[in-house]
Write a protein that holds these residues in place. Structure first.
Motif, PDB file in Angstrom:
ATOM      1  N   GLY A 165     -16.389 -10.516   1.471  1.00 41.15           N
ATOM      2  CA  GLY A 165     -17.401 -10.045   2.396  1.00 41.15           C
ATOM      3  C   GLY A 165     -17.042  -9.493   3.676  1.00 41.15           C
ATOM      4  N   ASN A 166     -18.144  -8.505   3.960  1.00 40.86           N
ATOM      5  CA  ASN A 166     -17.824  -7.733   5.266  1.00 40.86           C
ATOM      6  C   ASN A 166     -16.843  -6.621   5.076  1.00 40.86           C
ATOM      7  OD1 ASN A 166     -19.693  -8.975   6.837  1.00 40.86           O
ATOM      8  ND2 ASN A 166     -18.282 -10.561   7.692  1.00 40.86           N
ATOM      9  N   GLY A 167     -16.058  -6.524   3.725  1.00 40.87           N
ATOM     10  CA  GLY A 167     -14.928  -5.660   3.496  1.00 40.87           C
ATOM     11  C   GLY A 167     -15.746  -4.331   2.908  1.00 40.87           C
ATOM     12  N   SER A 168     -14.743  -3.626   2.445  1.00 39.94           N
ATOM     13  CA  SER A 168     -15.058  -2.298   1.826  1.00 39.94           C
ATOM     14  C   SER A 168     -13.768  -1.945   1.017  1.00 39.94           C
ATOM     15  CB  SER A 168     -15.192  -1.274   2.787  1.00 39.94           C
ATOM     16  OG  SER A 168     -14.046  -0.741   3.328  1.00 39.94           O
ATOM     17  N   GLU A 169     -13.993  -0.628   0.113  1.00 42.29           N
ATOM     18  CA  GLU A 169     -12.858  -0.296  -0.502  1.00 42.29           C
ATOM     19  C   GLU A 169     -11.686  -0.074   0.300  1.00 42.29           C
ATOM     20  OE1 GLU A 169     -14.131   3.257   1.529  1.00 42.29           O
ATOM     21  OE2 GLU A 169     -15.060   1.433   0.662  1.00 42.29           O
ATOM     22  N   LYS A 170     -11.846  -0.066   1.696  1.00 46.63           N
ATOM     23  CA  LYS A 170     -10.591   0.408   2.655  1.00 46.63           C
ATOM     24  C   LYS A 170      -9.468  -0.856   2.727  1.00 46.63           C
ATOM     25  CE  LYS A 170     -13.135   3.714   5.336  1.00 46.63           C
ATOM     26  NZ  LYS A 170     -13.736   4.042   6.698  1.00 46.63           N
ATOM     27  N   ASP A 171     -10.103  -2.083   2.131  1.00 47.07           N
ATOM     28  CA  ASP A 171      -9.354  -3.278   2.341  1.00 47.07           C
ATOM     29  C   ASP A 171      -7.994  -3.090   1.616  1.00 47.07           C
ATOM     30  OD1 ASP A 171     -11.135  -4.262   3.874  1.00 47.07           O
ATOM     31  OD2 ASP A 171     -11.720  -5.913   2.641  1.00 47.07           O
ATOM     32  N   LEU A 172      -8.048  -2.356   0.474  1.00 48.70           N
ATOM     33  CA  LEU A 172      -6.810  -2.135  -0.392  1.00 48.70           C
ATOM     34  C   LEU A 172      -5.799  -1.691   0.313  1.00 48.70           C
ATOM     35  CD1 LEU A 172      -5.719  -2.468  -3.267  1.00 48.70           C
ATOM     36  CD2 LEU A 172      -6.498  -0.108  -3.772  1.00 48.70           C
ATOM     37  N   LEU A 173      -5.913  -0.750   1.328  1.00 57.16           N
ATOM     38  CA  LEU A 173      -4.876  -0.180   2.253  1.00 57.16           C
ATOM     39  C   LEU A 173      -4.014  -1.099   2.990  1.00 57.16           C
ATOM     40  CD1 LEU A 173      -7.026   2.842   3.643  1.00 57.16           C
ATOM     41  CD2 LEU A 173      -5.241   2.961   1.765  1.00 57.16           C
ATOM     42  N   ALA A 174      -4.511  -2.137   3.166  1.00 59.17           N
ATOM     43  CA  ALA A 174      -3.657  -3.404   4.004  1.00 59.17           C
ATOM     44  C   ALA A 174      -2.567  -3.725   3.002  1.00 59.17           C
ATOM     45  CB  ALA A 174      -4.675  -4.399   4.275  1.00 59.17           C
ATOM     46  N   PHE A 175      -2.800  -3.572   1.865  1.00 60.19           N
ATOM     47  CA  PHE A 175      -1.588  -4.026   0.774  1.00 60.19           C
ATOM     48  C   PHE A 175      -0.811  -3.230   0.112  1.00 60.19           C
ATOM     49  CE2 PHE A 175      -5.431  -6.934   0.926  1.00 60.19           C
ATOM     50  CZ  PHE A 175      -5.165  -8.083   1.297  1.00 60.19           C
ATOM     51  N   THR A 176      -1.103  -1.932   0.372  1.00 63.45           N
ATOM     52  CA  THR A 176      -0.330  -0.891  -0.623  1.00 63.45           C
ATOM     53  C   THR A 176       1.190  -0.736  -0.180  1.00 63.45           C
ATOM     54  OG1 THR A 176      -1.401   1.020   0.863  1.00 63.45           O
ATOM     55  CG2 THR A 176      -2.318   0.258  -1.323  1.00 63.45           C
ATOM     56  N   PRO A 177       1.439  -0.886   1.150  1.00 62.42           N
ATOM     57  CA  PRO A 177       3.065  -0.948   1.338  1.00 62.42           C
ATOM     58  C   PRO A 177       3.853  -2.148   0.533  1.00 62.42           C
ATOM     59  CG  PRO A 177       1.634  -0.410   3.490  1.00 62.42           C
ATOM     60  CD  PRO A 177       0.724  -0.945   2.153  1.00 62.42           C
ATOM     61  N   ALA A 178       3.245  -3.151   0.730  1.00 65.82           N
ATOM     62  CA  ALA A 178       3.902  -4.364  -0.008  1.00 65.82           C
ATOM     63  C   ALA A 178       3.894  -4.063  -1.360  1.00 65.82           C
ATOM     64  CB  ALA A 178       3.182  -5.562   0.404  1.00 65.82           C
ATOM     65  N   ILE A 179       2.670  -3.611  -2.034  1.00 63.45           N
ATOM     66  CA  ILE A 179       2.735  -3.200  -3.421  1.00 63.45           C
ATOM     67  C   ILE A 179       3.578  -2.334  -3.748  1.00 63.45           C
ATOM     68  CG2 ILE A 179       1.352  -2.394  -5.545  1.00 63.45           C
ATOM     69  CD1 ILE A 179      -1.196  -3.576  -3.923  1.00 63.45           C
ATOM     70  N   ASP A 180       4.204  -1.053  -2.913  1.00 62.89           N
ATOM     71  CA  ASP A 180       4.882  -0.317  -3.276  1.00 62.89           C
ATOM     72  C   ASP A 180       6.359  -1.090  -3.326  1.00 62.89           C
ATOM     73  OD1 ASP A 180       3.474   1.975  -3.613  1.00 62.89           O
ATOM     74  OD2 ASP A 180       3.718   2.492  -1.348  1.00 62.89           O
ATOM     75  N   ALA A 181       6.653  -1.692  -2.415  1.00 63.58           N
ATOM     76  CA  ALA A 181       8.041  -2.366  -2.326  1.00 63.58           C
ATOM     77  C   ALA A 181       8.206  -3.221  -3.233  1.00 63.58           C
ATOM     78  CB  ALA A 181       7.996  -3.188  -0.952  1.00 63.58           C
ATOM     79  N   ALA A 182       7.124  -4.023  -3.688  1.00 63.42           N
ATOM     80  CA  ALA A 182       7.336  -4.992  -4.973  1.00 63.42           C
ATOM     81  C   ALA A 182       7.503  -4.296  -6.241  1.00 63.42           C
ATOM     82  CB  ALA A 182       6.072  -5.963  -5.109  1.00 63.42           C
ATOM     83  N   ILE A 183       6.804  -3.164  -6.428  1.00 60.41           N
ATOM     84  CA  ILE A 183       7.066  -2.230  -7.636  1.00 60.41           C
ATOM     85  C   ILE A 183       8.562  -1.668  -7.736  1.00 60.41           C
ATOM     86  CG2 ILE A 183       6.680  -0.251  -8.726  1.00 60.41           C
ATOM     87  CD1 ILE A 183       3.560  -0.523  -8.247  1.00 60.41           C
ATOM     88  N   HIS A 184       9.077  -1.361  -6.481  1.00 62.00           N
ATOM     89  CA  HIS A 184      10.410  -0.900  -6.338  1.00 62.00           C
ATOM     90  C   HIS A 184      11.500  -1.933  -6.573  1.00 62.00           C
ATOM     91  CE1 HIS A 184      10.047   3.563  -5.388  1.00 62.00           C
ATOM     92  NE2 HIS A 184       9.028   2.983  -4.481  1.00 62.00           N
TER      93      HIS A 184
END
Length: 325
Positions: free
Chosen positions: A64-83
């Motif tokens: 709630g009070n969020g948007s599609e932009k909230d995904l950006l907060a996690f993408t660096p960590a997702i990249d690192a976890a995939i690598h």
């Protein structure tokens, strides 16, 4: 309703590292007769996307009070976890759903569930290099998105291979008539009534409440791997609702993974590692580990002999719980 305004202020997370490719984040816009206005959808595609086979797809629903932009907060960590090999490459989509609870409104004025299931998912599968198979389709989310992901997965268990709900904004009751101040201070009638009717249609609320769905028909969830996460310091008391759902699933024999995170609150720096833990659960459904190996079977067999000698029933491990089938 649970707020996620703290997401952009999360603590700094690991970067992919020097020389390591990062995934791509972009926004698409969809129009639908089911919901008002344009719907922005943030897409994350991992390093190497489009160079091989179709990838798994995960819907990741914001709070709630969020948007599609909230995904950006996690993408660096997702990249690192995939690598690092912690999670396999996958495509993630976050639609901006306002404060809808991801619901079809009782009066039909907004139909977010219909939009997600009948328009968003087919569009993503047709336009992206992702698998359309259930075994490669996942859903999850945070707070309001955790609630939405549980509702959609519980109502459509044949559409998703697993659900991962972090601090889902669920109530510790089976009927809206039983909610108390620990719920109503963050989900007041002015928020609920536009969605469930004024006064609240109790039957409609129950038909869309994950705990009630699980309690009424737990058998529909037997083949759905479920991940629940909540902090024991949650400022919205959501640990009460998640514990309530956990007990319903446990008592019904529905396999799931439940994490009550010591010291974690509803917002703040705990969310990035918790999201990665949830994605690790999804990864184990994509690439099931062989945790019941020959050594485990040998030890288990010795205990089974003792059980039989005492007249106890002996059951084989349930492969649906072990390997995410």
């Amino acid at each position: 309703m649970a707020a996620m305004s703290g997401v952009p202020a999360l603590a700094q997370v690991a970067e992919p590292g020097a020389g390591k490719a990062a995934g791509t984040a972009r926004t698409i816009t969809l129009q639908s007769a089911h919901v008002p206005g344009d719907v922005a959808v943030r897409l994350y595609t991992p390093p190497g996307y489009g160079q091989g086979q179709a990838l798994p797809l995960m819907l990741f629903l914001h709070g709630g009070n969020g948007s599609e932009k909230d995904l950006l907060a996690f993408t660096p960590a997702i990249d690192a976890a995939i690598h690092a090999g912690m999670i396999p490459p996958l495509v993630i989509a976050t639609p901006s759903a306002r404060r809808s609870l991801y619901m079809d409104f009782r009066d039909g004025s907004e139909r977010w569930e219909t939009f997600i299931m009948s328009e968003l998912l087919p569009h993503l599968r047709a336009s992206l290099s992702v698998s359309a198979e259930r075994r490669h389709s996942f859903i999850g989310g945070i707070s309001m998105g955790g609630l939405g992901s549980l509702r959609l997965a519980f109502k459509h268990p044949d559409s998703f291979a697993a659900v991962a709900a972090l601090e889902p904004a669920i109530e510790p009751v089976l009927s809206w008539a039983d909610v108390g101040p620990n719920v109503k201070f963050w989900r007041p009638d002015r928020v609920v009534q536009p969605i469930f009717g004024s006064p609240v249609d109790l039957d409609y609320w129950a038909a869309n409440n994950p705990a009630t769905i699980a309690s009424n028909d737990p058998g529909r969830l037997v083949n759905l791997p479920i991940y629940l996460d909540v902090g024991d310091q949650d400022m919205l008391y959501l640990h009460q609702g998640v514990e309530f759902l956990h007990r319903i699933l446990f008592d019904a024999g529905v396999g799931h993974e439940y994490r009550l995170v010591r010291g974690a609150d509803h917002v703040g720096p705990s969310l990035v590692p918790r999201v990665l833990d949830a994605l690790g659960f999804i990864g184990r459904q994509i690439r099931p580990p062989d945790w019941i190996d020959d050594n485990v079977r040998k030890v288990r067999a010795s205990f089974d002999e003792v059980k039989r000698a005492m007249g106890m029933a002996v059951a084989e491990p349930d492969p649906r719980r072990i390997r995410g089938l």
